[in-house]
Scaffold this active site. Structure first.
Site, short mmCIF file in Angstrom:
data_model
loop_
_atom_site.label_atom_id
_atom_site.label_comp_id
_atom_site.label_asym_id
_atom_site.label_seq_id
_atom_site.Cartn_x
_atom_site.Cartn_y
_atom_site.Cartn_z
N LYS A 28 0.78 -1.14 -0.03
CA LYS A 28 0.23 -0.03 -0.09
C LYS A 28 0.90 1.27 -0.07
O LYS A 28 0.65 2.29 -0.74
CB LYS A 28 -0.92 0.08 1.08
CG LYS A 28 -1.88 1.14 1.23
CD LYS A 28 -3.11 0.69 2.04
CE LYS A 28 -2.98 0.75 3.45
NZ LYS A 28 -3.26 1.84 4.27
N ARG A 33 3.11 5.92 -3.39
CA ARG A 33 3.91 6.58 -3.97
C ARG A 33 4.17 6.64 -5.16
O ARG A 33 4.44 7.64 -6.02
CB ARG A 33 5.03 6.52 -3.04
CG ARG A 33 5.11 6.83 -1.58
CD ARG A 33 6.06 6.32 -0.64
NE ARG A 33 6.12 6.87 0.52
CZ ARG A 33 5.52 6.46 1.71
NH1 ARG A 33 4.33 5.90 1.38
NH2 ARG A 33 5.68 6.94 2.93
N GLY A 101 -4.75 7.98 5.78
CA GLY A 101 -3.94 8.93 6.30
C GLY A 101 -2.78 9.11 5.45
O GLY A 101 -2.24 10.21 5.29
N ARG A 129 -8.53 12.17 12.74
CA ARG A 129 -7.07 12.27 12.83
C ARG A 129 -6.29 13.47 12.81
O ARG A 129 -6.91 14.18 11.99
CB ARG A 129 -6.33 11.19 11.81
CG ARG A 129 -7.24 9.58 12.03
CD ARG A 129 -6.46 8.64 11.12
NE ARG A 129 -5.21 8.48 11.14
CZ ARG A 129 -4.54 7.78 10.39
NH1 ARG A 129 -5.03 6.98 9.55
NH2 ARG A 129 -3.23 7.45 10.59
N SER A 174 7.85 9.23 12.07
CA SER A 174 6.78 9.06 11.22
C SER A 174 7.16 9.13 9.65
O SER A 174 7.55 10.38 9.39
CB SER A 174 5.72 10.36 11.30
OG SER A 174 4.55 10.38 10.31
N GLN A 176 5.20 9.07 7.27
CA GLN A 176 4.18 9.88 6.53
C GLN A 176 4.53 11.40 6.69
O GLN A 176 4.73 12.24 5.50
CB GLN A 176 2.71 9.88 6.92
CG GLN A 176 2.34 8.72 6.91
CD GLN A 176 0.70 8.56 7.55
OE1 GLN A 176 0.19 9.43 8.00
NE2 GLN A 176 0.29 7.46 7.36
N ASP A 327 2.22 -0.86 12.19
CA ASP A 327 1.10 -1.17 11.56
C ASP A 327 0.81 -2.54 12.07
O ASP A 327 -0.40 -3.16 11.98
CB ASP A 327 0.76 -0.82 10.12
CG ASP A 327 0.69 0.53 9.83
OD1 ASP A 327 0.27 1.28 10.65
OD2 ASP A 327 0.94 0.85 8.79
N ARG A 403 -7.27 -2.85 10.21
CA ARG A 403 -6.43 -3.85 10.90
C ARG A 403 -6.76 -4.36 12.02
O ARG A 403 -6.75 -5.50 12.29
CB ARG A 403 -5.10 -3.12 11.10
CG ARG A 403 -4.32 -2.74 9.79
CD ARG A 403 -2.86 -2.34 9.88
NE ARG A 403 -2.47 -1.48 8.78
CZ ARG A 403 -2.12 -2.07 7.69
NH1 ARG A 403 -2.21 -3.24 7.52
NH2 ARG A 403 -1.67 -1.13 6.60
#
Length: 448
Positions: A28, A33, A101, A129, A174, A176, A327, A403
């Protein structure tokens, strides 16, 4: 349109041996990306193995809204005709990132240094979030963000007209946030520098280099120092997306706890910033063989041969490993419930701000299944009951989190009594073939 339809309950019953080959979908993180970098290149990027879960499809739709030509040719085979760095056009409508996210934060970064305005929203989970961790560093480039109280979606981002390069030390580990800052830095003059004290997944750095960006990573006393030279012309690429180690975690962990299981999970990414779960499982006594190691699409991969492991032992998971498996703690906590002894997971407060508060969701669900759990803000402790020892019999709340849903369904495959989840529909965001793949291996899953 974002939002959440009717709940889809699902139940997992104690299953016989899981056997066969588990062909999990594409990664994912890399799928998101590939679409975004393809949109910023000049020319046609070809992607194979793209995950076609809703999260990634929402990113594809967003790239079209910013002006890229994104086309699906066959299952997993897509092309992106990009508009170049700084070439995004202003979207005509709100950008709906659904449950993702990763998608919303990376896209915010990508457009933050272009003189355009975009409004972002998402589903009920994503709108809870916090976005401040991304919009704060983007403001250093000159972007402005206007959202709901607490820095939440819906949010409008006004891109910088005259962006400046930044030097930014990540306050939390992070990938992200790191990626959002690097993506913003692409259209800023000079050099943008990101400093991370703890290594996080490095797909963005690998892909930036692959697309022709000038990027240097130095290991120093303050951590990884990543220096990106802005305003390159990115070259289109052929991206082969490896299989997702986070998705592979579910059939892998199911095989470890379902008696008699023996499965093969081929072509799984073994990126060192993503393989913390697999190191942990081996330390717990899991029977996993890593076969045929090789490189695909610039990422190390291997085939996993996974067998039922009745002698799993609880361990203390090294805290520094958290970024490489953040995760996977929900499914690890299920495996821990079927191990002998106590498994301690520290340094996991990031789980509190994922699609749900994953520490709370797993603690409450495992307790309902008869497992003793302890928690604090940054720690989850599971007291294992050994192979086949989990009573089960609960209906667990998923909180719109894919999840959490998959973790408790795996629990039900090995528990004494069936385990249900109140809503399995979020699974479609990341692992749309989960139900078919698991039942194909021999899992007993019932809808309703």
């Amino acid at each position: 349109m974002s939002g959440h339809g009717e709940a889809q309950p699902m139940t997992a019953r104690k299953s016989g041996p899981l056997k066969g080959v588990a062909e999990v979908p594409g990664d994912k993180s890399i799928s998101h990306r590939a679409l975004i970098f393809g949109a910023m290149a000049v020319g046609e990027t070809r992607v194979t193995g793209l995950l076609e879960g809703q999260d990634v499809l929402d990113t594809a739709k967003a790239m079209r809204a910013f002006g890229a030509d994104v086309t699906r040719h066959a299952p997993g085979v897509w092309t992106v005709n990009g508009v170049g760095v700084g070439g995004f056009r202003e979207p005509a409508d709100v950008i709906d990132c659904g449950n993702s996210g990763t998608g919303v934060r990376l896209i915010m970064g990508t457009m933050a240094t272009s003189p355009i305005t975009a409004t972002f929203t998402g589903d009920a989970s994503l709108r809870k979030r916090p976005m401040g961790r991304v919009t704060d560093p983007l403001s250093l480039f000159g972007a402005r963000a206007y959202g709901r109280q607490g820095g939440r979606l819906p949010m409008t981002v006004v891109g910088a007209v005259d962006p400046v390069p930044v030097r930014y030390a990540l306050p939390v580990a992070s990938a992200q946030v790191k990626s959002a800052v690097l993506l913003a830095g692409l259209n800023a003059p000079g050099q943008t520098v990101v400093i991370e004290k703890e290594p996080t997944r490095d797909h963005s750095e690998r892909m930036l280099l692959g697309f022709g960006a000038e990027l240097v990573v130095e290991k120093t006393a303050e951590g990884n120092v990543i220096t990106l030279t802005g305003r390159p012309e990115l070259r289109p690429q052929t991206v082969a997306v490896p299989r997702d180690p986070s998705s592979a975690a579910f059939p892998t962990c199911a095989a470890l706890i379902v008696e008699g299981s023996d499965i093969l999970v081929p072509g799984v990414s073994q990126n060192l910033t993503r393989n913390g779960l697999y190191l942990t499982l081996v330390e717990m006594g899991a029977q996993i063989e890593f076969q045929n190691p090789r490189e695909e699409g610039g990422e190390p991969v291997a085939d996993l041969r996974v067998k039922f492991s009745p002698n799993l032992k609880g361990i203390e998971v090294p805290e520094e490993r958290a970024p490489s498996m953040i995760d996977e703690y929900p499914i690890l906590s299920v495996v821990a419930a079927f191990a002998e002894g106590t498994t301690v997971m520290r340094g996991v407060k990031e789980l509190r701000v994922k699609e749900s508060d994953r520490i709370d969701a797993m603690a409450r669900g495992l307790e309902a299944c008869g497992v003793r759990v302890e928690e604090d803000e940054d720690t989850l402790i599971v007291h294992g009951l050994g192979a086949g020892g989990v009573p089960g019999g609960a209906t667990c709340a998923t909180h719109l989190d894919h999840r959490i849903a998959m973790s408790f369904l795996v629990c039900g495959m090995a528990a004494k009594t069936a385990v249900a989840v109140d809503d399995a529909s979020p699974i479609l965001t990341s692992f749309p073939i989960f139900e078919g793949l698991m039942t194909g291996l021999g899992a007993l899953l019932d809808r309703g």
